[in-house]
Write an enzyme that holds these catalytic residues in place. Structure first.
Site, short mmCIF file in Angstrom:
data_model
loop_
_atom_site.label_atom_id
_atom_site.label_comp_id
_atom_site.label_asym_id
_atom_site.label_seq_id
_atom_site.Cartn_x
_atom_site.Cartn_y
_atom_site.Cartn_z
N CYS A 77 0.82 -1.22 0.00
CA CYS A 77 0.00 0.00 0.00
C CYS A 77 0.85 1.27 0.00
O CYS A 77 2.05 1.24 0.27
CB CYS A 77 -0.88 0.05 1.26
SG CYS A 77 -1.98 -1.34 1.48
N CYS A 81 -2.92 4.86 2.81
CA CYS A 81 -4.03 3.92 2.64
C CYS A 81 -4.93 3.90 3.87
O CYS A 81 -4.46 3.84 5.01
CB CYS A 81 -3.51 2.51 2.37
SG CYS A 81 -4.83 1.33 1.96
N CYS A 108 -2.60 -3.00 -3.47
CA CYS A 108 -3.86 -2.83 -2.74
C CYS A 108 -4.96 -2.35 -3.68
O CYS A 108 -4.74 -1.46 -4.50
CB CYS A 108 -3.65 -1.82 -1.61
SG CYS A 108 -5.17 -1.30 -0.78
N CYS A 111 -6.03 1.60 -2.30
CA CYS A 111 -5.20 2.79 -2.53
C CYS A 111 -4.45 2.76 -3.86
O CYS A 111 -3.83 3.75 -4.25
CB CYS A 111 -4.22 3.00 -1.38
SG CYS A 111 -2.90 1.75 -1.28
#
Length: 236
Positions: A77, A81, A108, A111
């Site tokens: 991430c 995030c 992810c 994000c």
């Protein structure tokens, strides 16, 4: 009669400008510090405190300076995030998204650290793998949403569309399958088997097993044992 104070006058524009320049220089210093530290992947034990604080605070100021991967989910991430913060011992730090990808971490879905949306089937496969590995533990829709960095509603809808069943139904299928294997291959009690496949309530386990297979766990075990004996005793 009012008298003017002829002391030194403070220019508010100059003062604010100085403050902005100071903050900007501080940000530049932080960025240089991060780049100096992140030469390669940093394991959990060596993650600097200011990076960890950026992760748990979802600090957008650190976006682009580093990425963090979570070893328990193999997802990485941006620092900003909004997913639930991971445990520090599960965190790896990367300077570039490419490093995380090379280490076999997936971006992810929330994000989008690579700027590219993760394919839905690949995302759902992450959820399935988690269920397959953690069926013996409590697994809720919220848990699955947290580990897959999504909302419960979106996960439920997407999982059912791609898999044909809900996440909870898939959890039940996995647990029943493992229960069958234990009933066939061990002499463990029904209660112990239920607990080992994630269902501590033996009454619920028996009810669900019968609902899914058409017979109770005890009847299933006896039926399989009888069939095995018949196979052994049948002459060629």
């Amino acid at each position: 009669m009012n008298h003017l104070d002829h002391g030194t006058e403070v220019n508010p524009i100059k003062s604010n400008t100085k403050s902005i320049i100071t903050d900007h220089n501080k940000d530049d210093h932080n960025a240089q510090e991060v780049k100096a530290i992140v030469r390669g992947p940093i394991p959990a034990a060596a993650v600097p405190d200011h990076m960890w604080q950026a992760v748990i605070a979802n600090d957008r100021a650190y976006d682009g300076q580093f990425f963090y991967g979570v070893t328990s989910t193999r997802i990485f991430c941006r620092p900003s995030c909004k997913s639930r913060p991971p445990k520090k011992e599960h965190v790896f730090i990367f300077q570039h998204a490419e490093q995380a990808l090379q280490a076999e971490f997936r971006p992810c879905k929330r994000c989008k650290p690579t700027g590219v949306r993760l394919p839905e089937q690949e995302w759902i496969d992450i959820v399935k793998t988690y269920i397959d590995d953690h069926y013996a533990s409590p697994v809720t829709l919220n848990t699955l949403a947290d580990i897959s960095h999504s909302s419960p509603y979106h996960l439920q809808r997407t999982f059912k569309r791609l898999m044909g069943i809900s996440p909870n139904a898939y959890v039940q299928e996995v647990r029943i399958q493992h229960a069958k294997e234990r009933l066939r291959g061990t002499k463990e009690s029904i209660a112990d088997i239920g607990a080992k496949v994630g269902m501590d309530n033996v009454s619920y386990f028996v009810t669900l097993f019968k609902q899914k297979t058409g017979m109770t766990p005890s009847a299933y075990r006896e039926n399989k044992a009888s069939n095995t004996m018949n196979d052994v005793c049948t002459p060629d």
